[in-house]
Scaffold this motif. Sequence first.
Motif, PDB file in Angstrom:
ATOM      1  N   ARG A  44      34.986  22.868  25.956  1.00 52.37           N
ATOM      2  CA  ARG A  44      35.511  23.729  25.027  1.00 52.37           C
ATOM      3  C   ARG A  44      34.621  23.825  23.653  1.00 52.37           C
ATOM      4  O   ARG A  44      34.075  24.750  23.349  1.00 52.37           O
ATOM      5  N   VAL A  76      31.154  25.376  24.736  1.00 54.27           N
ATOM      6  CA  VAL A  76      31.393  26.818  24.749  1.00 54.27           C
ATOM      7  C   VAL A  76      31.150  27.290  23.304  1.00 54.27           C
ATOM      8  O   VAL A  76      30.444  28.128  22.932  1.00 54.27           O
ATOM      9  N   LEU A  77      32.113  26.764  22.498  1.00 61.29           N
ATOM     10  CA  LEU A  77      32.070  27.280  21.119  1.00 61.29           C
ATOM     11  C   LEU A  77      30.537  26.955  20.445  1.00 61.29           C
ATOM     12  O   LEU A  77      30.195  28.104  19.793  1.00 61.29           O
ATOM     13  N   ALA A  86      28.457  29.684  21.605  1.00 70.85           N
ATOM     14  CA  ALA A  86      28.551  30.840  21.119  1.00 70.85           C
ATOM     15  C   ALA A  86      28.146  31.215  19.706  1.00 70.85           C
ATOM     16  O   ALA A  86      27.635  32.077  19.177  1.00 70.85           O
ATOM     17  N   THR A 146      26.109  38.637  22.707  1.00 67.06           N
ATOM     18  CA  THR A 146      26.924  38.314  23.512  1.00 67.06           C
ATOM     19  C   THR A 146      26.310  37.823  24.942  1.00 67.06           C
ATOM     20  O   THR A 146      26.812  37.196  25.970  1.00 67.06           O
ATOM     21  N   ILE A 161      25.385  34.731  25.346  1.00 65.13           N
ATOM     22  CA  ILE A 161      26.517  33.357  25.347  1.00 65.13           C
ATOM     23  C   ILE A 161      26.809  32.995  26.812  1.00 65.13           C
ATOM     24  O   ILE A 161      26.770  34.036  27.643  1.00 65.13           O
ATOM     25  N   LEU A 175      34.650  30.033  30.899  1.00 68.33           N
ATOM     26  CA  LEU A 175      35.372  30.017  29.420  1.00 68.33           C
ATOM     27  C   LEU A 175      34.278  30.790  28.556  1.00 68.33           C
ATOM     28  O   LEU A 175      34.784  31.680  27.717  1.00 68.33           O
ATOM     29  N   ALA A 176      33.015  30.623  28.952  1.00 65.99           N
ATOM     30  CA  ALA A 176      32.130  31.305  27.972  1.00 65.99           C
ATOM     31  C   ALA A 176      32.049  32.801  28.181  1.00 65.99           C
ATOM     32  O   ALA A 176      31.772  33.646  27.496  1.00 65.99           O
ATOM     33  N   THR A 199      34.766  34.366  26.246  1.00 69.19           N
ATOM     34  CA  THR A 199      34.087  34.365  24.891  1.00 69.19           C
ATOM     35  C   THR A 199      33.357  35.577  24.600  1.00 69.19           C
ATOM     36  O   THR A 199      33.455  36.187  23.801  1.00 69.19           O
ATOM     37  N   LEU A 250      33.926  38.719  22.478  1.00 64.94           N
ATOM     38  CA  LEU A 250      33.173  38.988  21.121  1.00 64.94           C
ATOM     39  C   LEU A 250      32.646  40.426  21.376  1.00 64.94           C
ATOM     40  O   LEU A 250      32.732  41.072  20.229  1.00 64.94           O
TER      41      LEU A 250
END
Lengths: 444, 458
Positions: free
Chosen positions: A124, A127-128, A131, A167, A170, A200-201, A204, A208
């Motif tokens: 997590r 991924v954060l 981003a 995006t 990402i 997960l990405a 996101t 986004l």
Amino acid sequence: MHAAMPIDQHQWRAVLSLAAEADAGSGALRIFAAMLVLSMLALAATSKSFYRFQRHRLMARYMSGGWLAVLIGFLLGRWGANVVTEDMLLEVRPALTFGLGWIGAIIGLQARGALIRAVPTAVRRWVLLDALVAIVLIGGLCALVLAFFLVHRAPAWWMAPIGLLVTAGIGWAAETRSLGEERKASGMHLAVLVQAGAGLAAITAVALHGLLILIPTRNNIGEVGFSLSTSALRLLATVLLASTMGIIGRFLLQQAGRERREMFVVYIAMIALMSGIASELGVSPLFAAMLCGIVITNLGGPKLREFDRFVLRAEQTVAILFALLAGVFADPRIGVWGWLLVAALVLSRLAVKSPLMRWSLRGQHQALPAASPLYLAPMRQSLVAVALGVAVVVDEPSPLNQELLTVVLLVGALSELLPFAFSWWRGESSTAPSPRPQSAGAPS
Amino acid sequence: MKTLARLLAVLLMLLLAIGLLRHFTPGYASARYLDAMDRPFSAPEYDLVATTTTLAFILVGAWLTGKVFKLLRLPRITGYLAFGVLIGPSFITLFTSDIRPILPKLQMEHLRIFSSLAIALIGLTAGGEIKVELLRRGLGTVLGMLGIVIVAVLATVFIGLYLGRGVLGFLGELPRAELLVVCLMASVLATSNSPAVLVAMLSELRSRGPMSETGLAVTVVKDLVVVVLFTIASGIGVSLLLGGEAASQGTIVRDLAWHLLGSVGGGALLGALMSTVLHRLSRHMLLFVLAMSLGIVLVSESAHFEPLLVALSAGFILSNLWPEQSEKLFHSVEELSLPVYCIFFAIAGAKIDLAALRELWPLALALVTLRSAAVWAGITLGSHAFRMPTPARNWIWTAFIPQAGVSLALATTIESLFHDFAWSASLSSLLLATIAIFECFGPILLRLGLIKAGEASG
């Protein structure tokens, strides 16, 4: 008295083609032909023979990202055989919007609460960070390049192009088989982390992108500006709609009973309704359908789970169709700014993605190999980027958006080659047996 | 009762939601905008953007209305048609022209591709249902009944209209030659019935038995015969009214042969082609069905074939020559059938011209009575002559009552063919009004017939 009037051959043919309702005209015929070609290609790409062909590792490397489909799409398009053109595709825009909704639903259905909770904290965090880096680094690079080339200088005009490139930057491709090492225990674990992170990405990135393109709005005379109230209203409407969609879906599925054909109607209608309304409200169909997918997967229930299976069943076909569409929409005349962006984005992936992965996963309890080609996996662009690019073109078929899609495709194709070029350059050292595990401990 | 109320409430909510969405989203035409690099591009018009929502709405709305109708012991397809009428352009314009219909004409044009695909799928289903064995066993019955019903309908409608010209609106004012042509065209159109409604109804009620089998076989062959009859009638009409300067007979015969034999041959070829792909295919059958339907539409429209005939013959070839391989295909066609019927019949309902019906209903009712009586008499005679088993022979006439797509196309063609004559618009409106009545009440009668004949199991 009526003057005698000869009936020509054309009129006779019109009498004979009575069941065709009306003369279709060559335009409609070409659209039918284009759709037939695309669906046949998608079918061929999902055939057993093609699977066998893809099993070869070298083939898997180049085809897993859908690049062959993109290339075929490009060759069929305006710049190639001119069999399928963007004008024809835009005529069947409702079908494209529906397809985007399908992709959004596929992405959203991955976001089951239990599944998200099972993703290790390190992933997590990865991924954060990914981003954030994309927003800062790619956003900055794009702003720098586009500042010299965009005619309209107001920030509202910049939001959509930069939003797409950020995006698209990402995340990474979820496919790991072609990189090898999945069969070793440590490699397998790393591959799972890469795949979980990719999922997960993707969520996101779509979220986004959905939010970013909500901010600028085009008024009646075509000027792009900011209207906070309009954007907020649209967002609120989308979230409300997605939330109620799950409940409506549940009611409709109850009415469908166990009849498969009826369930099929509800599934199709749910995706079409979500993506269609989003499109009318000026919201990304990908984003709206993803939200709907998230609601559905978290509401649970056996019938909604069945929806999950139904949507995922067509995952590969939809992916190939969109890769073909991306190829058709691509415009190679990207100019200096385009090539500058391609170079900047590819280099930034090369420089940042792999170290970021190592750094983020450093705290993993379970043994991870110190060296593995899987560490090169994040360099490869996610397939979601292609869908985002197509979504932007479908929403607003401007030359700029087509060129931006081309930039995304070129970055994707080049970033696909990077891991292999990189490992070849390092003399295949990374594929050598891994030394001791980094750390050992309780499973995450 | 509780379920009915709940379904109606959801339907109402859906109508309200879509109405509000349409109200608050301003309709706009295609516009030229500039991108951030100051280059122009065309933004799509509202009707194209809104088509996805409309499609979803048609799907859910028609499906729910079908369920409501089922609870009321009425055919589901009448529900789909009724929903189409409700959202179509002609219903709202009966009351006001200020409110935008949910399904405007332009969106119907964008949805044309779905109607075309639906015709191909309905044809495939119908073709797959007809077995060589049935034709071998009952070819005499099929051809005999076909001959009798066509002669009965042609004669009754022609004579009825001719004799009743004094009381039947605009017919009384026509010169003799024009009157003859009008009677001829109307009587030919009366011979047609709807394969789509029959196939959908058989599928809805899962009907099996002599009425279903013979009804379908006669309807399919009739579809071929109607094309021939219509071409001949048009030829006669044109020669009588336009001085005989029509295309040469050779051209007509050649074109007709090309149209019919080409449709059947093209369909057979497509069927053979599909079988070779089916040998290699085990997954993604829905995509294959969709691709093949596109292929059928494409071949038909580019070669001026009749899509329904092409699909029929492809389905017939597949199910009879390669029954094992094609089983999966027909299963997928069946899986797709419900959404296809919902969309197809709702769009058909939206096309019903209520204004024409309001204006011409007495005349239309007279024509409906004439045609229904002729169909009943002809089929009852035929089924007795060919010794069909009871109770099927008492009810098989109901299979030939519904009219829909093909009949609508014929009516439109008549108007365009004789557009120089003032009566062409009136005749077309009358025929459209008649078809609207048959479209709405035909399925109800057919459902009753299939149930009474003991062939409905769904």
